[in-house]
Design an enzyme around this catalytic site. Structure first.
Site, PDB file in Angstrom:
ATOM      1  N   CYS A   1     -18.131   7.079   0.319  1.00  0.00           N
ATOM      2  CA  CYS A   1     -17.741   6.044   1.289  1.00  0.00           C
ATOM      3  C   CYS A   1     -17.234   6.693   2.580  1.00  0.00           C
ATOM      4  O   CYS A   1     -16.433   7.638   2.550  1.00  0.00           O
ATOM      5  CB  CYS A   1     -16.663   5.161   0.669  1.00  0.00           C
ATOM      6  SG  CYS A   1     -15.956   3.986   1.822  1.00  0.00           S
TER       7      CYS A   1
ATOM      8  N   CYS B   1     -20.603  -9.310   5.261  1.00  0.00           N
ATOM      9  CA  CYS B   1     -20.280 -10.309   4.232  1.00  0.00           C
ATOM     10  C   CYS B   1     -20.260 -11.722   4.833  1.00  0.00           C
ATOM     11  O   CYS B   1     -19.491 -11.999   5.755  1.00  0.00           O
ATOM     12  CB  CYS B   1     -18.925  -9.997   3.597  1.00  0.00           C
ATOM     13  SG  CYS B   1     -18.465 -11.248   2.387  1.00  0.00           S
TER      14      CYS B   1
ATOM     15  N   ASP C   1       0.823  -1.201   0.000  1.00  0.00           N
ATOM     16  CA  ASP C   1       0.000   0.000   0.000  1.00  0.00           C
ATOM     17  C   ASP C   1       0.868   1.267   0.000  1.00  0.00           C
ATOM     18  O   ASP C   1       0.527   2.260   0.615  1.00  0.00           O
ATOM     19  CB  ASP C   1      -0.898  -0.036   1.263  1.00  0.00           C
ATOM     20  CG  ASP C   1      -2.002   1.010   1.198  1.00  0.00           C
ATOM     21  OD1 ASP C   1      -2.323   1.457   0.097  1.00  0.00           O
ATOM     22  OD2 ASP C   1      -2.508   1.388   2.266  1.00  0.00           O
TER      23      ASP C   1
ATOM     24  N   CYS D   1     -23.770  -6.515   1.055  1.00  0.00           N
ATOM     25  CA  CYS D   1     -22.837  -5.393   1.224  1.00  0.00           C
ATOM     26  C   CYS D   1     -23.366  -4.127   0.557  1.00  0.00           C
ATOM     27  O   CYS D   1     -23.186  -3.016   1.071  1.00  0.00           O
ATOM     28  CB  CYS D   1     -21.451  -5.752   0.676  1.00  0.00           C
ATOM     29  SG  CYS D   1     -21.457  -6.231  -1.064  1.00  0.00           S
TER      30      CYS D   1
ATOM     31  N   CYS E   1     -19.511  -3.029   5.094  1.00  0.00           N
ATOM     32  CA  CYS E   1     -19.647  -3.937   3.950  1.00  0.00           C
ATOM     33  C   CYS E   1     -18.755  -5.168   4.103  1.00  0.00           C
ATOM     34  O   CYS E   1     -18.867  -6.119   3.332  1.00  0.00           O
ATOM     35  CB  CYS E   1     -19.413  -3.215   2.626  1.00  0.00           C
ATOM     36  SG  CYS E   1     -17.865  -2.315   2.527  1.00  0.00           S
TER      37      CYS E   1
HETATM   38  S1  SF4 Z   1     -20.322   0.051   3.895  1.00  0.00           S
HETATM   39 FE1  SF4 Z   1     -18.398  -0.086   2.705  1.00  0.00          FE
HETATM   40  S2  SF4 Z   1     -18.703   1.264   0.942  1.00  0.00           S
HETATM   41 FE2  SF4 Z   1     -20.286   1.811   2.460  1.00  0.00          FE
HETATM   42  S3  SF4 Z   1     -19.413   3.466   3.632  1.00  0.00           S
HETATM   43 FE3  SF4 Z   1     -18.896   1.583   4.721  1.00  0.00          FE
HETATM   44  S4  SF4 Z   1     -16.850   0.987   3.923  1.00  0.00           S
HETATM   45 FE4  SF4 Z   1     -17.701   2.514   2.509  1.00  0.00          FE
END
Ligand code: SF4
Length: 369
Positions: free
Chosen positions: A225, A259, A144, A205, A255
């Protein structure tokens, strides 16, 4: 098979063994053909979904042509390191509006140094193997830290598949892991058994995202986000996102939490990634009381440090505005207002207006159950 092919096959096997000895859970080898991913990235940039992350656009083809970043690169070794702290309770913290939710990757020490050091060690072992056998090689470790398409490389190397939430999902490890790479000039045999995309019909998600940041499956508008808004975004947090932010003060994991593949995630044994200073379970009011000196001391060696004290307080002010009103939190904000920077003061005023009006109760917030 020629002698050098046999040596490279032997080395590929050893790399997997060494990688695991160095603590990586998954390790794979891939070629450098990322053109398809490059096209998707170009379309994403063209749509402006990267927001102010200009560095995403700055390096052009270097991102999907590894040989332009590190000359002579023929293969990439991709490695993953699990980071989910043990006994962590993300949903409990998200449901408690008096607490601060910090993305689980950031509650412990920053991962960059640790991963880069281990990958450099791996590169060194490869070099020693080659030197002893008269093979020429060069290599470089990344995590990264450079224009590298980490997720695409991990997918190609068989570590998982890029899911609808744009994270790499693994059938063995879910998605709570960091990625790192070694670029190498060696024509190592590649791992040609990618994990099949197993998202199926699931859209959990996409639905759980508090700010509707997904334009569609596999497409994230970073500008919406919470990870971007709380970490990358330098200025004010747009008002439309403040209430959906809830108590998330550094990043967001919703998200990932939702999952189903994360049932297979395993807690990390790396003590560096275990929470420090109670950052996995902090009280908003307590964190807001930190002065700059305390912030710098308690976030030394942590990923949180990079946003600095001002943005930290900006994010906390929003989260406090989303908490239960009471004389204590209102008093805390009022007291902080006169000495706050213009950026923080504007967020404090927003929070005070909400707390005084009780508006925070009107909407049911979306979050994983
Ligand atoms: S669920 Fe995922 S895409 Fe949505 S705000 Fe949170 S990290 Fe970002």
């Amino acid at each position: 098979m020629s002698t050098s092919e046999a040596l490279l096959a032997e080395l590929a096997g050893l790399i997997k063994i060494w990688g695991r000895e160095l603590g990586f859970q998954q390790i794979g080898i891939t070629d450098c053909h990322l053109e398809e991913h490059g096209e998707r990235l170009t379309a994403w940039l063209r749509a402006g979904h990267h927001g102010t992350m200009e560095w995403m656009a700055a390096h052009g083809e270097k991102r999907w042509r590894p040989g332009l970043l590190e000359p002579n690169t023929l293969r990439v070794i991709s490695a993953s390191l699990d980071y989910l702290p043990p006994d962590t309770a993300p949903v409990r913290i998200l449901k408690d509006s008096s607490k601060a939710y910090v993305s689980r990757y950031a509650t412990g020490r920053d991962y960059h140094k640790l991963i880069r050091k281990r990958l450099a060690h791996l590169a060194q072992k490869i070099e020693l193997f080659c030197n002893a056998r008269g093979l020429h090689c060069s290599g470089r470790a990344f995590t990264d830290s450079a224009p590298v398409m980490e997720r695409a490389l991990a997918e190609k190397a068989g570590l998982g598949w890029i899911g609808k939430n744009c994270m790499v999902l693994s059938e063995n490890a879910g998605s709570w892991f960091f990625l790192g790479e070694v670029y190498t000039s060696l024509a190592l045999p590649v791992d040609d058994k990618p994990q099949r995309n197993q998202c199926g019909d699931c859209t959990a998600c996409l639905k759980v995202c508090p700010t509707d940041a997904f334009v569609g499956p596999y497409q994230l508008d970073a500008r919406r986000c919470i990870s971007y808004l709380t970490i990358e975004n330098l200025g004010p947090i747009p008002e439309e996102f403040r209430e959906p932010m809830g108590n998330r003060v550094f990043g967001c994991d919703d998200c990932q939490i939702i999952c189903p593949w994360n049932r297979f995630a395993k807690p990390t044994a790396e003590t560096d990634f275990h929470p420090r200073h109670g950052l996995d379970n902090g009280e908003l009011s307590q964190l807001f009381r930190w002065d700059e000196e305390e912030f710098l001391r308690k976030t030394a060696g942590s990923a949180i440090r990079r946003i600095g004290y001002e943005r930290w307080r900006r994010n906390l002010a929003v989260a406090i505005g989303n908490s239960e009103p009471g004389p204590e939190v209102i008093g805390l904000l009022e007291q902080a207002l006169p000495s706050a920077s213009a950026l923080v003061a504007e967020h404090i005023r927003w929070a005070l207006a909400r707390l005084r009006s009780g508006r925070h109760r009107k909407r049911k917030l979306r979050r994983p159950q």
